[in-house]
Write an enzyme that holds these catalytic residues in place. Structure first.
Site, PDB file in Angstrom:
ATOM      1  N   HIS A 198       0.875  -1.178   0.000  1.00 49.50           N
ATOM      2  CA  HIS A 198       0.000   0.000   0.000  1.00 49.50           C
ATOM      3  C   HIS A 198       0.911   1.225   0.000  1.00 49.50           C
ATOM      4  O   HIS A 198       1.717   1.409   0.919  1.00 49.50           O
ATOM      5  CB  HIS A 198      -0.917  -0.006   1.222  1.00 49.50           C
ATOM      6  CG  HIS A 198      -1.918  -1.117   1.211  1.00 49.50           C
ATOM      7  ND1 HIS A 198      -2.210  -1.897   2.303  1.00 49.50           N
ATOM      8  CD2 HIS A 198      -2.699  -1.581   0.196  1.00 49.50           C
ATOM      9  CE1 HIS A 198      -3.124  -2.789   1.984  1.00 49.50           C
ATOM     10  NE2 HIS A 198      -3.439  -2.621   0.707  1.00 49.50           N
TER      11      HIS A 198
ATOM     12  N   GLU B  94       1.581   3.583   3.095  1.00 46.59           N
ATOM     13  CA  GLU B  94       2.008   3.011   4.371  1.00 46.59           C
ATOM     14  C   GLU B  94       3.534   3.030   4.369  1.00 46.59           C
ATOM     15  O   GLU B  94       4.198   2.151   3.825  1.00 46.59           O
ATOM     16  CB  GLU B  94       1.428   1.611   4.548  1.00 46.59           C
ATOM     17  CG  GLU B  94      -0.101   1.637   4.616  1.00 46.59           C
ATOM     18  CD  GLU B  94      -0.744   0.259   4.719  1.00 46.59           C
ATOM     19  OE1 GLU B  94      -0.017  -0.725   4.963  1.00 46.59           O
ATOM     20  OE2 GLU B  94      -1.981   0.171   4.562  1.00 46.59           O
TER      21      GLU B  94
ATOM     22  N   HIS C 299       3.223  -3.602   6.690  1.00 49.34           N
ATOM     23  CA  HIS C 299       2.062  -2.708   6.613  1.00 49.34           C
ATOM     24  C   HIS C 299       2.000  -1.802   7.833  1.00 49.34           C
ATOM     25  O   HIS C 299       2.525  -2.118   8.900  1.00 49.34           O
ATOM     26  CB  HIS C 299       0.768  -3.525   6.532  1.00 49.34           C
ATOM     27  CG  HIS C 299       0.580  -4.230   5.238  1.00 49.34           C
ATOM     28  ND1 HIS C 299      -0.108  -3.684   4.178  1.00 49.34           N
ATOM     29  CD2 HIS C 299       1.011  -5.452   4.823  1.00 49.34           C
ATOM     30  CE1 HIS C 299      -0.103  -4.534   3.162  1.00 49.34           C
ATOM     31  NE2 HIS C 299       0.566  -5.621   3.527  1.00 49.34           N
TER      32      HIS C 299
ATOM     33  N   GLU D 107       2.027  -5.962  10.677  1.00 53.76           N
ATOM     34  CA  GLU D 107       1.198  -4.757  10.711  1.00 53.76           C
ATOM     35  C   GLU D 107       1.531  -3.972  11.975  1.00 53.76           C
ATOM     36  O   GLU D 107       1.479  -4.510  13.077  1.00 53.76           O
ATOM     37  CB  GLU D 107      -0.277  -5.156  10.733  1.00 53.76           C
ATOM     38  CG  GLU D 107      -1.245  -4.022  10.642  1.00 53.76           C
ATOM     39  CD  GLU D 107      -1.711  -3.768   9.224  1.00 53.76           C
ATOM     40  OE1 GLU D 107      -1.835  -2.575   8.871  1.00 53.76           O
ATOM     41  OE2 GLU D 107      -1.960  -4.724   8.476  1.00 53.76           O
TER      42      GLU D 107
END
EC number: 3.5.1.114
Length: 336
Positions: free
Chosen positions: A22, A25, A122, A184
């Site tokens: 992404h 990010e 992420h 994450e």
């Protein structure tokens, strides 16, 4: 399963660390760039001493240039087998084309030649600390890496989230590898890099790679119990029946309380007119991805999970003879 049971697992000679899946990010994007710079400085002796080959990947370069989550469609939903094996037209979304490129680079998904471990980096705007997110709650490699990170990074809250999705339907980049997880870390606004969040990711990746080297060199890792959060369901925001616009926000008493048990009757939303809407579930569950910015478009206000204790066995790397038997068995299963 006995706690002292010893599982012998294949070596992990090839690991992929991916950032920028992404494009907004930024911790993963900047970390992979830094690792690529460091890779150029590795001496010949250090290269020959390596027990693992690490491939650094900037997953979505176009989205990174624009500092957007994606250009046409969410890249991290493009790795189902149906998408990877389906026809592609000349006007296919950029991320579909990029997913096929990444699948060729790291896979193909499900083949014996696929990379051994994928760690996809992420950020989340939610207050989740550091989480490993995986599709299996019995992948001993991923769970032992999680256990190792908890031990080595005691000052950082670290949790393991399990999404119960089949390998056929698994949709994210980390699903391409024989083993894989998303790392994450949050909270961090999209389009921003926070030093403490970046540092936690850098240390997490280094500890992950250290574990792989220890494993490949023959270290025995003791088993035991670990806590796993298994995803149960997503909850959307209250919406206007006609316009479908949201009519409430996460309640202040719930905001930033990821992984704090949510009981039936607890405040869940606060409407824009000031009314409190309670959680109407039948059982207490653990919320996570609370008010994640990127999930507004997906109709997710938060996700809910059950916490379980999972017993993992002691593990060590296979001998060459054991490895040969495993390869033959893996090939036979794929042919079937």
């Amino acid at each position: 399963m006995e706690v002292d049971e010893l599982e012998c697992l294949p070596r992990l000679p090839r690991v992929a660390v991916c950032g920028g899946t992404h494009g907004n990010e930024l911790s993963g994007a900047y970390l992979v760039r830094e690792l690529l710079k460091m890779e150029k400085k590795v001496t010949k002796e250090e290269e020959e001493d390596e027990r693992v080959s690490v491939l650094m990947v900037l997953s979505n370069p176009r989205a990174m240039l624009q500092c957007r989550r994606y250009v046409d469609t969410d890249l991290n939903r493009c790795f189902t087998r149906a998408t990877l094996n389906g026809p592609v037209s000349d006007v296919a979304p950029y991320e579909i084309t990029r997913a096929l490129e990444l699948n060729r680079m790291l896979g193909p998904k499900g083949s014996p030649a696929v990379v051994d471990l994928v760690c996809d980096l992420h950020n989340t705007t939610a207050n989740m600390g550091l989480c490993l997110i995986a599709y299996s709650d019995c992948d001993w490699i991923c769970l032992h890496i999680f256990k190792h990170l908890q031990r080595e990074m005691a000052d950082v809250p670290i949790r393991f989230i399990h999404f119960d999705v089949s390998s056929k339907e698994s949709y994210s980049l980390d699903s391409v590898g024989k083993h894989g997880f998303a790392m994450e870390i949050g909270p961090q606004p999209h389009g921003v890099v926070r030093s403490n969040v970046y540092t936690a990711m850098r240390v997490g990746v280094q500890n992950m790679l250290d574990w792989v080297r220890f494993f490949n060199s023959g270290t025995i890792f003791e088993g035991g119990f670990v806590e796993v959060f298994s995803m149960v369901k997503h909850i959307d925001y209250p919406r206007d029946r006609e316009t479908r616009t949201i009519t409430a926000a996460i309640h202040p008493q719930l905001q930033d309380r990821d992984f704090c048990l949510l009981h039936p009757g607890d405040p869940l939303f606060q409407t824009f007119s000031g009314e409190t809407l309670p959680y109407k579930g039948k059982e207490p569950l653990y919320p996570f991805f609370i008010n994640e910015c990127a999930y507004y478009e997906k109709g997710i206000a938060l996700s809910l999970a059950r916490k379980r204790r999972v017993m993992i066995p002691s593990i060590r790397v296979q001998t060459e003879q054991e490895q040969e038997s495993y390869v033959q068995e893996f090939t036979s299963e794929e042919e079937e």
